[in-house]
Design a protein around this motif. Structure first.
Motif, PDB file in Angstrom:
ATOM      1  N   ALA A  31      29.139  48.374  25.016  1.00 20.98           N
ATOM      2  CA  ALA A  31      28.007  47.498  25.287  1.00 20.98           C
ATOM      3  C   ALA A  31      28.131  46.863  26.669  1.00 20.98           C
ATOM      4  CB  ALA A  31      27.916  46.415  24.214  1.00 20.98           C
ATOM      5  N   ALA A  32      29.321  46.383  26.989  1.00 17.88           N
ATOM      6  CA  ALA A  32      29.537  45.756  28.294  1.00 17.88           C
ATOM      7  C   ALA A  32      29.284  46.741  29.420  1.00 17.88           C
ATOM      8  CB  ALA A  32      30.964  45.214  28.376  1.00 17.88           C
ATOM      9  N   LEU A  33      29.833  47.926  29.289  1.00 18.78           N
ATOM     10  CA  LEU A  33      29.686  48.916  30.356  1.00 18.78           C
ATOM     11  C   LEU A  33      28.227  49.339  30.517  1.00 18.78           C
ATOM     12  CD1 LEU A  33      31.433  50.357  32.389  1.00 18.78           C
ATOM     13  CD2 LEU A  33      31.847  52.159  30.720  1.00 18.78           C
ATOM     14  N   THR A  34      27.535  49.532  29.409  1.00 17.43           N
ATOM     15  CA  THR A  34      26.125  49.930  29.466  1.00 17.43           C
ATOM     16  C   THR A  34      25.283  48.862  30.152  1.00 17.43           C
ATOM     17  OG1 THR A  34      26.280  51.292  27.481  1.00 17.43           O
ATOM     18  CG2 THR A  34      24.091  50.518  28.085  1.00 17.43           C
ATOM     19  N   LEU A  35      25.499  47.602  29.786  1.00 11.10           N
ATOM     20  CA  LEU A  35      24.728  46.517  30.396  1.00 11.10           C
ATOM     21  C   LEU A  35      25.083  46.341  31.867  1.00 11.10           C
ATOM     22  CD1 LEU A  35      24.816  43.963  27.460  1.00 11.10           C
ATOM     23  CD2 LEU A  35      22.787  45.083  28.403  1.00 11.10           C
ATOM     24  N   PHE A  36      26.339  46.523  32.210  1.00  9.68           N
ATOM     25  CA  PHE A  36      26.726  46.442  33.622  1.00  9.68           C
ATOM     26  C   PHE A  36      26.026  47.533  34.424  1.00  9.68           C
ATOM     27  CE2 PHE A  36      31.151  44.276  32.953  1.00  9.68           C
ATOM     28  CZ  PHE A  36      30.508  43.141  32.501  1.00  9.68           C
ATOM     29  N   GLU A  37      25.934  48.720  33.840  1.00  2.00           N
ATOM     30  CA  GLU A  37      25.246  49.824  34.516  1.00  2.00           C
ATOM     31  C   GLU A  37      23.768  49.521  34.702  1.00  2.00           C
ATOM     32  OE1 GLU A  37      28.052  53.530  32.914  1.00  2.00           O
ATOM     33  OE2 GLU A  37      26.293  52.899  31.780  1.00  2.00           O
ATOM     34  N   ALA A  67      38.000  60.686  26.051  1.00  2.00           N
ATOM     35  CA  ALA A  67      38.885  59.866  26.872  1.00  2.00           C
ATOM     36  C   ALA A  67      38.585  60.041  28.359  1.00  2.00           C
ATOM     37  CB  ALA A  67      40.337  60.210  26.576  1.00  2.00           C
ATOM     38  N   SER A  68      38.411  61.291  28.789  1.00  2.00           N
ATOM     39  CA  SER A  68      38.137  61.559  30.208  1.00  2.00           C
ATOM     40  C   SER A  68      36.779  61.012  30.624  1.00  2.00           C
ATOM     41  CB  SER A  68      38.186  63.065  30.473  1.00  2.00           C
ATOM     42  OG  SER A  68      39.489  63.568  30.328  1.00  2.00           O
ATOM     43  N   GLN A  69      35.773  61.210  29.799  1.00  2.00           N
ATOM     44  CA  GLN A  69      34.434  60.749  30.148  1.00  2.00           C
ATOM     45  C   GLN A  69      34.365  59.235  30.224  1.00  2.00           C
ATOM     46  OE1 GLN A  69      31.627  62.591  31.103  1.00  2.00           O
ATOM     47  NE2 GLN A  69      33.300  64.086  31.302  1.00  2.00           N
ATOM     48  N   ARG A  70      35.075  58.560  29.352  1.00  2.00           N
ATOM     49  CA  ARG A  70      35.096  57.097  29.407  1.00  2.00           C
ATOM     50  C   ARG A  70      35.835  56.616  30.652  1.00  2.00           C
ATOM     51  NH1 ARG A  70      36.530  55.581  23.123  1.00  2.00           N
ATOM     52  NH2 ARG A  70      34.478  56.047  22.231  1.00  2.00           N
ATOM     53  N   LEU A  71      36.938  57.280  30.983  1.00  6.15           N
ATOM     54  CA  LEU A  71      37.683  56.888  32.177  1.00  6.15           C
ATOM     55  C   LEU A  71      36.847  57.107  33.431  1.00  6.15           C
ATOM     56  CD1 LEU A  71      40.364  55.837  33.302  1.00  6.15           C
ATOM     57  CD2 LEU A  71      41.141  58.218  33.451  1.00  6.15           C
ATOM     58  N   LEU A  72      36.124  58.211  33.487  1.00  4.27           N
ATOM     59  CA  LEU A  72      35.236  58.467  34.614  1.00  4.27           C
ATOM     60  C   LEU A  72      34.165  57.388  34.726  1.00  4.27           C
ATOM     61  CD1 LEU A  72      34.683  62.326  34.323  1.00  4.27           C
ATOM     62  CD2 LEU A  72      35.660  61.133  36.291  1.00  4.27           C
ATOM     63  N   ARG A  73      33.578  57.085  33.598  1.00  8.17           N
ATOM     64  CA  ARG A  73      32.472  56.126  33.593  1.00  8.17           C
ATOM     65  C   ARG A  73      32.913  54.741  34.074  1.00  8.17           C
ATOM     66  NH1 ARG A  73      29.260  54.417  28.166  1.00  8.17           N
ATOM     67  NH2 ARG A  73      27.506  53.291  29.137  1.00  8.17           N
ATOM     68  N   VAL A  74      34.026  54.260  33.550  1.00  5.68           N
ATOM     69  CA  VAL A  74      34.463  52.925  33.944  1.00  5.68           C
ATOM     70  C   VAL A  74      34.897  52.898  35.401  1.00  5.68           C
ATOM     71  CG1 VAL A  74      36.880  53.169  33.236  1.00  5.68           C
ATOM     72  CG2 VAL A  74      35.826  50.923  33.246  1.00  5.68           C
ATOM     73  N   ASN A  75      35.495  53.974  35.901  1.00  7.48           N
ATOM     74  CA  ASN A  75      35.929  53.981  37.301  1.00  7.48           C
ATOM     75  C   ASN A  75      34.765  54.148  38.263  1.00  7.48           C
ATOM     76  OD1 ASN A  75      39.024  53.882  37.973  1.00  7.48           O
ATOM     77  ND2 ASN A  75      38.814  54.809  35.950  1.00  7.48           N
ATOM     78  N   ILE A  89      33.725  50.634  38.509  1.00  6.99           N
ATOM     79  CA  ILE A  89      34.683  49.882  39.329  1.00  6.99           C
ATOM     80  C   ILE A  89      34.358  50.051  40.817  1.00  6.99           C
ATOM     81  CG2 ILE A  89      37.097  49.850  40.103  1.00  6.99           C
ATOM     82  CD1 ILE A  89      37.838  50.509  37.145  1.00  6.99           C
ATOM     83  N   LYS A  90      33.983  51.250  41.222  1.00  9.89           N
ATOM     84  CA  LYS A  90      33.660  51.517  42.628  1.00  9.89           C
ATOM     85  C   LYS A  90      32.445  50.707  43.081  1.00  9.89           C
ATOM     86  CE  LYS A  90      33.811  55.674  44.292  1.00  9.89           C
ATOM     87  NZ  LYS A  90      34.854  55.540  45.332  1.00  9.89           N
ATOM     88  N   LYS A  91      31.535  50.416  42.138  1.00 10.08           N
ATOM     89  CA  LYS A  91      30.300  49.718  42.490  1.00 10.08           C
ATOM     90  C   LYS A  91      30.444  48.195  42.462  1.00 10.08           C
ATOM     91  CE  LYS A  91      27.224  53.239  40.476  1.00 10.08           C
ATOM     92  NZ  LYS A  91      26.199  53.476  39.410  1.00 10.08           N
ATOM     93  N   GLU A  92      31.368  47.696  41.645  1.00 10.28           N
ATOM     94  CA  GLU A  92      31.410  46.270  41.359  1.00 10.28           C
ATOM     95  C   GLU A  92      32.680  45.592  41.909  1.00 10.28           C
ATOM     96  OE1 GLU A  92      29.267  44.287  40.163  1.00 10.28           O
ATOM     97  OE2 GLU A  92      27.750  45.559  39.204  1.00 10.28           O
ATOM     98  N   PRO A  93      32.533  44.788  42.946  1.00 11.15           N
ATOM     99  CA  PRO A  93      33.686  44.065  43.495  1.00 11.15           C
ATOM    100  C   PRO A  93      34.379  43.169  42.469  1.00 11.15           C
ATOM    101  CG  PRO A  93      31.796  43.931  44.981  1.00 11.15           C
ATOM    102  CD  PRO A  93      31.302  44.529  43.704  1.00 11.15           C
ATOM    103  N   THR A  94      33.611  42.632  41.520  1.00  9.67           N
ATOM    104  CA  THR A  94      34.196  41.746  40.509  1.00  9.67           C
ATOM    105  C   THR A  94      35.228  42.493  39.675  1.00  9.67           C
ATOM    106  OG1 THR A  94      32.115  40.525  40.363  1.00  9.67           O
ATOM    107  CG2 THR A  94      33.692  40.218  38.579  1.00  9.67           C
TER     108      THR A  94
END
Length: 211
Positions: free
Chosen positions: A35-41, A121-129, A132-137
């Motif tokens: 949920a957090a990742l989707t809303l951040f996106e 596992a790989s797709q989630r790691l890709l998605r979160v990273n 990370i590249k987009k969000e300085p926070t």
């Protein structure tokens, strides 16, 4: 806002038979993170509240804080899982080789978890990273955590090798730099190449680091 659909069971469930309560606990963690990742996106980190994340995951804010201290930590769950997998082999470092080679071999073994780039596992790691590249926070959260991670690596290596402090520090810093370069290259490359493979990218990075 509608509740997110049920997610697949997390690939990082603890090994062995699990009771229903433990499985649900892990599943809830996955759902909050999703949920957090989707809303951040959709909205970005700053515009997203913990309340919105909790609502999207179908839990109360009180439940959210049982699992994560902040909204940023919730979105980073799969990156923390990646770092935990990397750290899991540190107590088995091969003391017959140099500290750097031992660390690299340990990292390479850990990265086999991500051999299949289409896996959950790989797709989630890709998605979160990618986030990370987009969000300085998010990068700031990781930067603060890196202090403890580096200290843990130095401690693990110091216990296995009778080397100077400088040699150990160099082994740790260089090994982390190679791993980070491989991870970032894999994340960037996967946008245009679905066959991009993290273990292979890491192997290439190791070879180039010695040139």
């Amino acid at each position: 806002m509608t509740r997110l659909g049920t997610l697949p069971v997390s690939p990082d469930l603890p090994a062995g038979p699990l009771g229903l309560r433990e499985r649900r606990r892990v599943q809830t963690s996955v759902e909050i993170s999703e949920a957090a990742l989707t809303l951040f996106e959709q909205k970005g980190v700053e515009a997203t509240t913990v309340g919105e994340i909790a609502h999207a995951a179908g839990v109360s804010q009180r439940t959210f804080f049982r699992y994560f201290a902040t909204k940023e930590e919730a979105a980073l769950r799969d990156h923390w899982a990646f770092e935990a997998i990397i750290a899991a082999g540190l107590d088995r470092l091969d003391s017959e080789v140099s500290p750097r080679l031992a660390l690299e071999a340990s990292f390479a073994a850990a990265l086999t978890t991500y051999s299949d780039s289409s896996s959950i596992a790989s797709q989630r790691l890709l998605r979160v990273n990618r986030m990370i590249k987009k969000e300085p926070t998010l990068r700031a959260v990781l930067a603060r955590a890196s202090v403890g991670r580096t200290a843990a690596l130095v401690d693990a290596v110091s216990k296995r090798f009778e080397c100077s402090e400088l040699q150990i520090r160099l082994a740790v810093d260089v090994s982390i730099a190679v791993l980070r370069a491989a991870l970032e290259t894999w994340v960037d490359g996967s946008s245009t190449d679905e066959a991009a493979n993290l273990p292979e990218t890491y192997s290439t990075a190791r070879a180039l680091a010695y040139m």
